[in-house]
Design an enzyme around this catalytic site. Sequence first.
Site, PDB file in Angstrom:
ATOM      1  N   GLU A 202       0.838  -1.207   0.000  1.00  0.00           N
ATOM      2  CA  GLU A 202       0.000   0.000   0.000  1.00  0.00           C
ATOM      3  C   GLU A 202       0.867   1.249   0.000  1.00  0.00           C
ATOM      4  O   GLU A 202       0.609   2.207  -0.731  1.00  0.00           O
ATOM      5  CB  GLU A 202      -0.900   0.024   1.242  1.00  0.00           C
ATOM      6  CG  GLU A 202      -1.853  -1.150   1.354  1.00  0.00           C
ATOM      7  CD  GLU A 202      -1.253  -2.334   2.117  1.00  0.00           C
ATOM      8  OE1 GLU A 202      -0.046  -2.620   1.947  1.00  0.00           O
ATOM      9  OE2 GLU A 202      -1.990  -2.971   2.875  1.00  0.00           O
TER      10      GLU A 202
ATOM     11  N   CYS B  39       0.132   1.679   7.269  1.00  0.00           N
ATOM     12  CA  CYS B  39      -0.459   1.947   5.947  1.00  0.00           C
ATOM     13  C   CYS B  39      -1.791   2.672   6.079  1.00  0.00           C
ATOM     14  O   CYS B  39      -2.100   3.558   5.279  1.00  0.00           O
ATOM     15  CB  CYS B  39      -0.604   0.660   5.149  1.00  0.00           C
ATOM     16  SG  CYS B  39       0.989   0.044   4.570  1.00  0.00           S
TER      17      CYS B  39
HETATM   18  N1  THU Z   1       2.491  -6.326   4.205  1.00  0.00           N
HETATM   19  C1  THU Z   1       1.971  -5.487   3.249  1.00  0.00           C
HETATM   20  O1  THU Z   1       2.497  -5.401   2.140  1.00  0.00           O
HETATM   21  N2  THU Z   1       0.891  -4.750   3.577  1.00  0.00           N
HETATM   22  C2  THU Z   1       0.270  -4.752   4.798  1.00  0.00           C
HETATM   23  O2  THU Z   1      -0.595  -3.933   5.047  1.00  0.00           O
HETATM   24  C3  THU Z   1       0.649  -5.774   5.783  1.00  0.00           C
HETATM   25  C4  THU Z   1       1.939  -6.464   5.537  1.00  0.00           C
HETATM   26  C5  THU Z   1       3.692  -7.106   3.880  1.00  0.00           C
HETATM   27  C6  THU Z   1       4.917  -6.705   4.618  1.00  0.00           C
HETATM   28  C7  THU Z   1       5.741  -7.981   4.582  1.00  0.00           C
HETATM   29  O3  THU Z   1       6.481  -7.991   3.375  1.00  0.00           O
HETATM   30  C8  THU Z   1       4.713  -9.095   4.525  1.00  0.00           C
HETATM   31  O4  THU Z   1       3.481  -8.478   4.199  1.00  0.00           O
HETATM   32  C9  THU Z   1       4.569  -9.855   5.811  1.00  0.00           C
HETATM   33  O5  THU Z   1       4.355  -8.995   6.864  1.00  0.00           O
END
Ligand code: THU
Length: 139
Positions: A58, A97
């Site tokens: 995000e 986020c």
């Molecule tokens: N992650 C996201 O890309 N967005 C979120 O809102 C939650 C977590 C990713 C970060 C990391 O690369 C993986 O998910 C595991 O936490």
Amino acid sequence: MDKLLRGELICKALEAREHAYVPYSHYAVGAALLSADGQVIQGCNIENASYGATNCAERTAVFQAVAQGMRKFRAIAISGGMEGRQPEDYAYPCGICRQVLQEFAEENFKVIVAKNVEDFQEYDLKELLPLGFGGGSIR
Ligand code: THU
């Protein structure tokens, strides 16, 4: 939100997910952000060996869009799940986020979490971040 537009956003989130760099968690996330003027900006999570320098999908989308001159957004679609597999659950945005989305969100900004184009949930950002801290408080 309009069904066609929502479908496009979900497809773009799933497409962006393919670019996720996730050698540590193997959890791939894609996001597609809709700007106020109708552009769609994609983002994916980008992990780092330090873990802490990891960037969520995000925020990748928001920062990419802001760097291109956009400042206001109407909606975001998010899809996440184990790398190489279809998403099996809804991927809700993390707290950081939610805060970053709020900074640039139009009134009634929508957050769509989707497993696929037919299976999704739609929220207003205010439901996910009630009583949020914003620039209005320090201006
Ligand atoms: N992650 C996201 O890309 N967005 C979120 O809102 C939650 C977590 C990713 C970060 C990391 O690369 C993986 O998910 C595991 O936490």
